[in-house]
Write a protein that holds these residues in place. Structure first.
Motif, PDB file in Angstrom:
ATOM      1  N   ARG A 102       0.829  -1.196   0.000  1.00  0.00           N
ATOM      2  CA  ARG A 102       0.000   0.000   0.000  1.00  0.00           C
ATOM      3  C   ARG A 102       0.875   1.262   0.000  1.00  0.00           C
ATOM      4  O   ARG A 102       1.690   1.475   0.886  1.00  0.00           O
ATOM      5  CB  ARG A 102      -0.928   0.011   1.212  1.00  0.00           C
ATOM      6  N   GLY A 103       0.709   2.079  -1.004  1.00  0.00           N
ATOM      7  CA  GLY A 103       1.433   3.339  -1.096  1.00  0.00           C
ATOM      8  C   GLY A 103       2.825   3.233  -1.687  1.00  0.00           C
ATOM      9  O   GLY A 103       3.527   4.246  -1.802  1.00  0.00           O
ATOM     10  N   ALA A 104       3.263   2.027  -2.067  1.00  0.00           N
ATOM     11  CA  ALA A 104       4.617   1.859  -2.618  1.00  0.00           C
ATOM     12  C   ALA A 104       4.743   2.553  -3.975  1.00  0.00           C
ATOM     13  O   ALA A 104       3.842   2.482  -4.810  1.00  0.00           O
ATOM     14  CB  ALA A 104       4.936   0.373  -2.775  1.00  0.00           C
ATOM     15  N   THR A 105       5.866   3.228  -4.193  1.00  0.00           N
ATOM     16  CA  THR A 105       6.092   3.907  -5.472  1.00  0.00           C
ATOM     17  C   THR A 105       6.701   2.970  -6.518  1.00  0.00           C
ATOM     18  O   THR A 105       6.660   3.256  -7.710  1.00  0.00           O
ATOM     19  CB  THR A 105       7.023   5.118  -5.289  1.00  0.00           C
ATOM     20  N   ARG A 106       7.249   1.847  -6.044  1.00  0.00           N
ATOM     21  CA  ARG A 106       7.785   0.827  -6.949  1.00  0.00           C
ATOM     22  C   ARG A 106       7.321  -0.541  -6.455  1.00  0.00           C
ATOM     23  O   ARG A 106       7.375  -0.823  -5.268  1.00  0.00           O
ATOM     24  CB  ARG A 106       9.320   0.849  -6.983  1.00  0.00           C
ATOM     25  N   VAL A 107       6.893  -1.375  -7.382  1.00  0.00           N
ATOM     26  CA  VAL A 107       6.441  -2.724  -7.029  1.00  0.00           C
ATOM     27  C   VAL A 107       7.022  -3.711  -8.040  1.00  0.00           C
ATOM     28  O   VAL A 107       6.962  -3.495  -9.244  1.00  0.00           O
ATOM     29  CB  VAL A 107       4.897  -2.834  -7.039  1.00  0.00           C
ATOM     30  N   VAL A 108       7.595  -4.788  -7.528  1.00  0.00           N
ATOM     31  CA  VAL A 108       8.062  -5.897  -8.368  1.00  0.00           C
ATOM     32  C   VAL A 108       7.217  -7.104  -8.000  1.00  0.00           C
ATOM     33  O   VAL A 108       7.250  -7.560  -6.850  1.00  0.00           O
ATOM     34  CB  VAL A 108       9.554  -6.208  -8.144  1.00  0.00           C
ATOM     35  N   SER A 109       6.452  -7.614  -8.955  1.00  0.00           N
ATOM     36  CA  SER A 109       5.554  -8.739  -8.693  1.00  0.00           C
ATOM     37  C   SER A 109       5.951  -9.961  -9.510  1.00  0.00           C
ATOM     38  O   SER A 109       6.407  -9.839 -10.653  1.00  0.00           O
ATOM     39  CB  SER A 109       4.106  -8.369  -9.045  1.00  0.00           C
ATOM     40  N   GLY A 110       5.747 -11.123  -8.921  1.00  0.00           N
ATOM     41  CA  GLY A 110       6.018 -12.381  -9.612  1.00  0.00           C
ATOM     42  C   GLY A 110       4.751 -13.183  -9.794  1.00  0.00           C
ATOM     43  O   GLY A 110       3.794 -13.044  -9.023  1.00  0.00           O
ATOM     44  N   GLY A 111       4.742 -14.040 -10.821  1.00  0.00           N
ATOM     45  CA  GLY A 111       3.581 -14.876 -11.088  1.00  0.00           C
ATOM     46  C   GLY A 111       3.965 -16.330 -11.241  1.00  0.00           C
ATOM     47  O   GLY A 111       5.058 -16.755 -10.861  1.00  0.00           O
ATOM     48  N   LEU A 112       3.076 -17.083 -11.833  1.00  0.00           N
ATOM     49  CA  LEU A 112       3.278 -18.513 -11.995  1.00  0.00           C
ATOM     50  C   LEU A 112       4.516 -18.826 -12.828  1.00  0.00           C
ATOM     51  O   LEU A 112       5.141 -19.873 -12.666  1.00  0.00           O
ATOM     52  CB  LEU A 112       2.039 -19.128 -12.651  1.00  0.00           C
ATOM     53  N   GLY A 113       4.884 -17.893 -13.700  1.00  0.00           N
ATOM     54  CA  GLY A 113       6.046 -18.091 -14.554  1.00  0.00           C
ATOM     55  C   GLY A 113       7.372 -18.122 -13.810  1.00  0.00           C
ATOM     56  O   GLY A 113       8.410 -18.466 -14.404  1.00  0.00           O
ATOM     57  N   ILE A 114       7.370 -17.802 -12.512  1.00  0.00           N
ATOM     58  CA  ILE A 114       8.600 -17.895 -11.714  1.00  0.00           C
ATOM     59  C   ILE A 114       9.051 -19.354 -11.641  1.00  0.00           C
ATOM     60  O   ILE A 114      10.246 -19.643 -11.570  1.00  0.00           O
ATOM     61  CB  ILE A 114       8.378 -17.318 -10.305  1.00  0.00           C
ATOM     62  N   GLY A 115       8.109 -20.255 -11.673  1.00  0.00           N
ATOM     63  CA  GLY A 115       8.451 -21.669 -11.781  1.00  0.00           C
ATOM     64  C   GLY A 115       8.356 -22.477 -10.515  1.00  0.00           C
ATOM     65  O   GLY A 115       7.886 -23.609 -10.530  1.00  0.00           O
ATOM     66  N   SER A 116       8.798 -21.933  -9.393  1.00  0.00           N
ATOM     67  CA  SER A 116       8.741 -22.661  -8.127  1.00  0.00           C
ATOM     68  C   SER A 116       8.994 -21.714  -6.965  1.00  0.00           C
ATOM     69  O   SER A 116       9.529 -20.608  -7.147  1.00  0.00           O
ATOM     70  CB  SER A 116       9.779 -23.785  -8.098  1.00  0.00           C
ATOM     71  N   LYS A 129      16.814  -4.646  -4.270  1.00  0.00           N
ATOM     72  CA  LYS A 129      17.857  -3.889  -4.971  1.00  0.00           C
ATOM     73  C   LYS A 129      17.343  -2.565  -5.495  1.00  0.00           C
ATOM     74  O   LYS A 129      18.092  -1.565  -5.533  1.00  0.00           O
ATOM     75  CB  LYS A 129      18.399  -4.734  -6.135  1.00  0.00           C
ATOM     76  N   VAL A 130      16.071  -2.522  -5.910  1.00  0.00           N
ATOM     77  CA  VAL A 130      15.516  -1.291  -6.491  1.00  0.00           C
ATOM     78  C   VAL A 130      14.562  -0.581  -5.532  1.00  0.00           C
ATOM     79  O   VAL A 130      13.795   0.289  -5.935  1.00  0.00           O
ATOM     80  CB  VAL A 130      14.800  -1.591  -7.829  1.00  0.00           C
ATOM     81  N   ASP A 131      14.635  -0.957  -4.240  1.00  0.00           N
ATOM     82  CA  ASP A 131      13.789  -0.330  -3.216  1.00  0.00           C
ATOM     83  C   ASP A 131      12.312  -0.414  -3.579  1.00  0.00           C
ATOM     84  O   ASP A 131      11.577   0.589  -3.536  1.00  0.00           O
ATOM     85  CB  ASP A 131      14.192   1.138  -3.009  1.00  0.00           C
ATOM     86  N   ALA A 132      11.867  -1.598  -3.936  1.00  0.00           N
ATOM     87  CA  ALA A 132      10.480  -1.816  -4.334  1.00  0.00           C
ATOM     88  C   ALA A 132       9.777  -2.757  -3.363  1.00  0.00           C
ATOM     89  O   ALA A 132      10.412  -3.553  -2.667  1.00  0.00           O
ATOM     90  CB  ALA A 132      10.419  -2.392  -5.746  1.00  0.00           C
ATOM     91  N   ALA A 133       8.462  -2.665  -3.342  1.00  0.00           N
ATOM     92  CA  ALA A 133       7.655  -3.620  -2.582  1.00  0.00           C
ATOM     93  C   ALA A 133       7.498  -4.889  -3.406  1.00  0.00           C
ATOM     94  O   ALA A 133       7.498  -4.856  -4.635  1.00  0.00           O
ATOM     95  CB  ALA A 133       6.285  -3.020  -2.276  1.00  0.00           C
ATOM     96  N   VAL A 134       7.353  -6.002  -2.727  1.00  0.00           N
ATOM     97  CA  VAL A 134       7.143  -7.288  -3.400  1.00  0.00           C
ATOM     98  C   VAL A 134       5.646  -7.539  -3.539  1.00  0.00           C
ATOM     99  O   VAL A 134       4.883  -7.420  -2.577  1.00  0.00           O
ATOM    100  CB  VAL A 134       7.781  -8.442  -2.607  1.00  0.00           C
ATOM    101  N   GLY A 135       5.228  -7.883  -4.763  1.00  0.00           N
ATOM    102  CA  GLY A 135       3.842  -8.234  -5.028  1.00  0.00           C
ATOM    103  C   GLY A 135       3.778  -9.609  -5.652  1.00  0.00           C
ATOM    104  O   GLY A 135       4.796 -10.230  -5.958  1.00  0.00           O
ATOM    105  N   ALA A 136       2.572 -10.107  -5.863  1.00  0.00           N
ATOM    106  CA  ALA A 136       2.400 -11.435  -6.439  1.00  0.00           C
ATOM    107  C   ALA A 136       1.055 -11.544  -7.129  1.00  0.00           C
ATOM    108  O   ALA A 136       0.096 -10.842  -6.777  1.00  0.00           O
ATOM    109  CB  ALA A 136       2.510 -12.503  -5.358  1.00  0.00           C
ATOM    110  N   SER A 137       0.989 -12.430  -8.096  1.00  0.00           N
ATOM    111  CA  SER A 137      -0.284 -12.742  -8.730  1.00  0.00           C
ATOM    112  C   SER A 137      -1.051 -13.707  -7.840  1.00  0.00           C
ATOM    113  O   SER A 137      -0.492 -14.314  -6.924  1.00  0.00           O
ATOM    114  CB  SER A 137      -0.066 -13.373 -10.109  1.00  0.00           C
ATOM    115  N   ARG A 138      -2.324 -13.855  -8.125  1.00  0.00           N
ATOM    116  CA  ARG A 138      -3.138 -14.786  -7.341  1.00  0.00           C
ATOM    117  C   ARG A 138      -2.614 -16.214  -7.469  1.00  0.00           C
ATOM    118  O   ARG A 138      -2.607 -16.978  -6.505  1.00  0.00           O
ATOM    119  CB  ARG A 138      -4.598 -14.715  -7.808  1.00  0.00           C
TER     120      ARG A 138
END
Length: 222
Positions: A102-116, A129-138
């Motif tokens: 919530r309120g993050a200016t940078r977000v890096v999200s991963g999905g099923l394509g990450i593999g495991s 490394k880029v001062d971002a919040a971690v997000g994810a797909s459902r």
């Protein structure tokens, strides 16, 4: 929490209903009532299962515990004596911390394509490394790789960062509903036909591990 790989097989073997991404599960008498997304997450549906057997994938924050004063989830030895629902466990994945979504200016999200789940650290390391919040797909949340508090989308959190990086995310409608406020979207996916590319400002086709590794090296030299 059931894994989306074996949950459908379990439901089939039990000749039971199978529902994924349930947002709420309530027990009223002997009937189970469930709220789950429909039409790609555009709307929600409410179902009463009655006395039908069901295997549910829960995407909410926590299941209500039927246990006593200690608040711990109960384990029912005999489901007939315990009622219509057997609570095997209620133990959400802990949030590993970091910048809140919530309120993050940078977000890096991963999905099923990450593999495991073993490779999820690639997302966390790059985000740090880029001062971002971690997000994810459902899908990543349902696989048990990341806690539901990090889910972005219709049934998760809506984010409006300056930069949103989607790694291995196909771009389902319910996920796109959560990133509509992003100013810039960078998508990394090995599938050139991935739906996420239709809205991405920067589209990168290729192996995400090699791409992120190259980006990390460049950031270290900067």
């Amino acid at each position: 929490v059931a894994n989306r790989c074996w949950a459908p097989q379990l439901a089939a073997s039990l000749q039971a209903e199978f529902l994924t991404s349930c947002e709420s599960v309530d027990v009223i008498g002997d009937a189970v009532q469930v709220t789950a997304p429909a039409m790609g997450g555009i709307v929600s549906k409410n179902l009463t299962l009655g006395d039908r057997k069901a295997v549910l994938l829960f995407a909410g924050e926590a299941l209500p515990s039927p246990a006593g004063e200690d608040g711990e989830a109960a384990v029912a030895v005999d489901p007939v004596d315990q009622g219509a629902v057997r609570f095997v466990a209620s133990e959400p994945l802990p949030d590993t911390g970091g910048i809140p979504l919530r309120g993050a200016t940078r977000v890096v999200s991963g999905g099923l394509g990450i593999g495991s789940g073993d490779k999820w650290h690639v997302i966390e390391d790059f985000a740090a490394k880029v001062d971002a919040a971690v997000g994810a797909s459902r899908a990543a949340v349902e696989m048990g790789w990341v806690p539901s508090s990090r889910q972005v989308g219709f049934s998760g959190q809506k984010v409006s960062p300056d930069v949103y990086v989607a790694v291995g995310i196909s771009g389902a409608v319910h996920h796109l509903a959560g990133i509509g406020g992003a100013k810039k979207i960078v998508a990394i996916n090995k599938d050139p036909e991935a739906n996420i590319f239709k809205i991405a400002d920067v589209a990168i086709v290729g192996d995400y591990e090699k791409i992120i590794e190259a980006a990390m090296r460049k950031l270290e030299r900067a």
